[in-house]
Design an enzyme around this catalytic site. Sequence first.
Site, mmCIF file in Angstrom:
data_model
loop_
_atom_site.group_PDB
_atom_site.id
_atom_site.type_symbol
_atom_site.label_atom_id
_atom_site.label_comp_id
_atom_site.label_asym_id
_atom_site.label_seq_id
_atom_site.Cartn_x
_atom_site.Cartn_y
_atom_site.Cartn_z
ATOM 1 N N THR A 15 7.761 1.256 2.638
ATOM 2 C CA THR A 15 7.543 2.751 2.125
ATOM 3 C C THR A 15 9.105 3.010 1.380
ATOM 4 O OG1 THR A 15 6.282 3.558 4.119
ATOM 5 C CG2 THR A 15 7.473 5.279 2.764
ATOM 6 N N ALA A 18 4.017 7.169 -1.679
ATOM 7 C CA ALA A 18 5.238 7.629 -2.161
ATOM 8 C C ALA A 18 5.050 8.331 -3.486
ATOM 9 C CB ALA A 18 6.065 6.166 -2.401
ATOM 10 N N SER A 45 0.823 -1.224 0.007
ATOM 11 C CA SER A 45 0.018 0.039 0.217
ATOM 12 C C SER A 45 0.823 1.263 0.008
ATOM 13 C CB SER A 45 -0.967 0.018 1.047
ATOM 14 O OG SER A 45 -0.141 0.115 2.258
ATOM 15 N N LYS A 46 1.953 1.058 0.279
ATOM 16 C CA LYS A 46 2.814 2.455 0.556
ATOM 17 C C LYS A 46 3.462 3.033 -0.675
ATOM 18 C CE LYS A 46 3.471 2.139 4.846
ATOM 19 N NZ LYS A 46 2.808 3.215 5.873
ATOM 20 N N ASP A 47 3.042 2.110 -1.856
ATOM 21 C CA ASP A 47 3.208 2.715 -3.289
ATOM 22 C C ASP A 47 2.328 4.036 -3.276
ATOM 23 O OD1 ASP A 47 4.804 0.704 -3.786
ATOM 24 O OD2 ASP A 47 3.512 -0.223 -5.442
#
Length: 346
Positions: free
Chosen positions: A79, A52, A47-49
């Site tokens: 992340t 970012a 989910s950190k895409d």
Amino acid sequence: MKHKNQVFDNVLDLVGNTPLVKLNKITSQLNGHFYAKVEAFNPGHSSKDRIALYIIEQAEKQGLLKPGDTIIETTSGNTGFSIAMVSIIKGYDCILAVSSKSSADKIDMLRTMGAKVYVCPANVSADDPRSYYEVAKRLHEEIKGSVYINQYFNQLNIDTHYQSTGPEIWKQTEGKITHLVACSGTGGTISGTAKYLKEQNPDIKILGVDAFGSVLKKFHETKEFDEKEIYPYRIEGLGKNLIPAATDFNIIDEFIKVTDEESAHTARQIAKSEGLFVGYTSGAAMQAVLQLGKTKTFSTNDVVVVIFPDHGSRYMSKIYSDKWMNEQGFFDSVNVESVQDIQYIK
């Protein structure tokens, strides 16, 4: 930009619009309908895409970043990978301060993606000069032309999920969602997603998942930061030893704590029952669902969405390693793994 026939300009066009997958076997003893938001379908497998890409593009719009600049961040691994991936496409250098709790797999992945990595001790206070928070701040002060993402205290972390994850879940459930279950680390995912969903239907219950050894649950209930709650734990990307400004505690209805051991076994159970190879934090989120189900939190017609934040490949040296599990004391008479599944032909 997306083109016809599923052809894309670059990997960043694949961020977001992850699928909702019905959970069948692992929830068979629970009331309600359960769906996983499988964030491993992002190109960076987490989910950190989303944060970012969103935070970096906002920095570009504000003129804070130009080609050749350096992006600095603290991360438990996911992340960092996402920032490194975005940096490659957009032409930035990437420096990451990483907790020593992060798996060796994650650290190797970050280096493979061109990031310079500083591994910092996990079990020190947040204001210790050796903590990954303080190391990142120091590097930002020392390096000209650098931008510190600072996901724990960045409002854009919440905005990302308000703009993307929340609307996706609302559309995918056709507005029928009754409960959201999500782990809370920085708090951006649960806070942004919850903000959007509550605006559509204030009756939706937001259930946060915390770790034993973290301060979040008690702070939510008492508004007091209790250092006595803090002790080492193994789950990455879940819980905190500080209070992140990127967490909107007012929008979360309840926190549930889960153990390292049960979360690890539940992640393995997801793989074996649903065919979804998910990360440690996904196991924690599912463990919370199982605990809540036993307390009759859910009724027959409820539609429960649980966010699975990342992919199991990030944890091959940890929860999917029998050696590591045994070293942690996670295998006992109840949870024992058999090596007889492996047949060696001589």
